[in-house]
Design a protein around this motif. Sequence first.
Motif, short mmCIF file in Angstrom:
data_model
loop_
_atom_site.label_atom_id
_atom_site.label_comp_id
_atom_site.label_asym_id
_atom_site.label_seq_id
_atom_site.Cartn_x
_atom_site.Cartn_y
_atom_site.Cartn_z
N ASN A 95 1.08 -1.01 -0.04
CA ASN A 95 0.13 0.13 0.21
C ASN A 95 0.78 1.27 0.01
O ASN A 95 1.93 1.35 0.80
CB ASN A 95 -0.91 0.01 1.36
N GLU A 96 0.42 2.19 -0.71
CA GLU A 96 1.29 3.56 -1.11
C GLU A 96 0.24 4.56 -1.10
O GLU A 96 -0.86 4.40 -1.81
CB GLU A 96 2.12 3.46 -2.00
N GLU A 97 0.54 5.73 -0.70
CA GLU A 97 -0.17 6.99 -0.89
C GLU A 97 0.27 7.57 -2.30
O GLU A 97 1.06 7.53 -2.87
CB GLU A 97 0.09 7.99 0.14
N VAL A 98 -0.85 7.88 -3.04
CA VAL A 98 -0.70 8.64 -4.34
C VAL A 98 -1.78 9.60 -4.64
O VAL A 98 -2.91 9.53 -4.07
CB VAL A 98 -1.05 7.28 -5.53
N PHE A 99 -1.19 10.74 -5.13
CA PHE A 99 -2.12 11.77 -5.48
C PHE A 99 -2.94 11.52 -6.77
O PHE A 99 -2.25 11.59 -7.84
CB PHE A 99 -1.16 13.22 -5.46
N SER A 100 -4.21 11.52 -6.55
CA SER A 100 -5.14 11.01 -7.79
C SER A 100 -6.31 11.98 -7.99
O SER A 100 -7.20 11.94 -7.07
CB SER A 100 -5.63 9.68 -7.90
N ARG A 101 -6.63 12.78 -9.04
CA ARG A 101 -7.74 13.66 -9.10
C ARG A 101 -8.08 14.40 -8.02
O ARG A 101 -9.19 14.33 -7.38
CB ARG A 101 -8.86 12.49 -9.65
N GLY A 102 -7.03 15.15 -7.72
CA GLY A 102 -7.23 16.29 -6.38
C GLY A 102 -7.48 15.72 -5.03
O GLY A 102 -7.72 16.43 -4.24
N ARG A 103 -6.90 14.40 -4.88
CA ARG A 103 -6.91 14.00 -3.49
C ARG A 103 -5.93 12.97 -3.41
O ARG A 103 -5.49 12.37 -4.32
CB ARG A 103 -8.34 13.63 -3.08
N THR A 104 -5.74 12.74 -2.10
CA THR A 104 -4.54 11.80 -1.72
C THR A 104 -5.32 10.33 -1.36
O THR A 104 -6.08 10.44 -0.36
CB THR A 104 -3.65 12.21 -0.57
N LEU A 105 -4.94 9.31 -1.89
CA LEU A 105 -5.38 8.28 -1.70
C LEU A 105 -4.33 7.13 -1.37
O LEU A 105 -3.13 7.21 -1.72
CB LEU A 105 -6.31 7.59 -3.00
N THR A 106 -4.65 6.06 -0.46
CA THR A 106 -4.07 4.98 -0.28
C THR A 106 -4.42 3.85 -1.13
O THR A 106 -5.70 3.21 -1.04
CB THR A 106 -3.87 4.60 1.18
N LEU A 107 -3.55 3.39 -2.04
CA LEU A 107 -3.79 2.37 -2.99
C LEU A 107 -2.89 1.22 -2.93
O LEU A 107 -1.63 1.30 -2.62
CB LEU A 107 -4.06 2.95 -4.44
N PRO A 108 -3.31 -0.05 -3.29
CA PRO A 108 -2.32 -1.23 -3.40
C PRO A 108 -1.49 -0.72 -4.74
O PRO A 108 -1.86 -0.54 -5.78
CB PRO A 108 -3.15 -2.46 -3.53
N ARG A 109 -0.04 -1.03 -4.54
CA ARG A 109 0.60 -0.66 -5.87
C ARG A 109 1.63 -2.14 -5.90
O ARG A 109 2.12 -2.64 -5.05
CB ARG A 109 1.84 0.39 -5.32
N ARG A 110 1.81 -2.38 -7.15
CA ARG A 110 2.52 -3.71 -7.59
C ARG A 110 3.90 -3.35 -7.77
O ARG A 110 4.23 -2.51 -8.66
CB ARG A 110 1.71 -4.61 -8.58
N ILE A 111 4.70 -4.34 -7.18
CA ILE A 111 6.40 -3.98 -7.23
C ILE A 111 6.81 -5.43 -7.95
O ILE A 111 6.42 -6.39 -7.33
CB ILE A 111 6.90 -3.64 -5.89
#
Length: 243
Positions: A95-111
């Motif tokens: 899980n990582e924070e990402v800025f998307s469409r005007g807001r900060t979200l915590t989303l699963p990121r694949r590495i």
Amino acid sequence: MMNQWQGKKVAFLGDSITDKNHIGTKKNYWQFLEEFLGIKAFVYGLNGWKWDGVKEQAEILYHELGNDIDAILIFMGTNDFDNGIPIGEWWNIQNEEVFSRGRTLTLPRRIFNTDVKTFRGRLNHGMSYLKDHFPEQQIILLTPIHRGFADFGGDNVQPEESFPNNSELFPEIYIEQLRQAGDIWSVPVIDLYRLSGLLPIRDAHSRYFHDEKTDRLHPNALGHRRIAQTLMYQMLSLPAGFR
């Protein structure tokens, strides 16, 4: 034959079928390609190697030639099957924070998972190095050909592909991972498993292999020529590099 591969420097990574020390043949497929396409072959394949060694072979290539190479072909995977390497996962998820469409979200990121104890991890490990160090080169994955019986003496007896490996997997599972790797890493895949027509489990095809009784694993010169013919027509549909 004049073509886009004429005079190009092409590196070959792989195992016994690629090894300069001919195994089961008097002439390798890359030697036929030198004749058919006019390429200059630089060969790094070694007998018995698996996908966890692709990075090491590529490092030697980079040390010797740097970026003075046009294309790289990787013909590997049959020994990973024979050794029962687990398939594993393409990705680790965090899980990582990402800025998307005007807001900060915590989303699963694949590495990318680069665990070399697994087949997918080995593919990621090798392709990571190749993509980072050879961005202007044409990189092409080759799938292994079908596997026939081989008896090399002692306890080195390898059943043909009708039997699973010690992970209870059949070879087409490994072939499918290589096809997927082409999608994931944005590289062409020349599917020799499908396109070469070589099927050593059928007696009529023993003519293409080293020894009908003891080695239907390694193609003879006739088998290598058939592999090269298949590669040639596929390669003619691809750029010979991007330098």
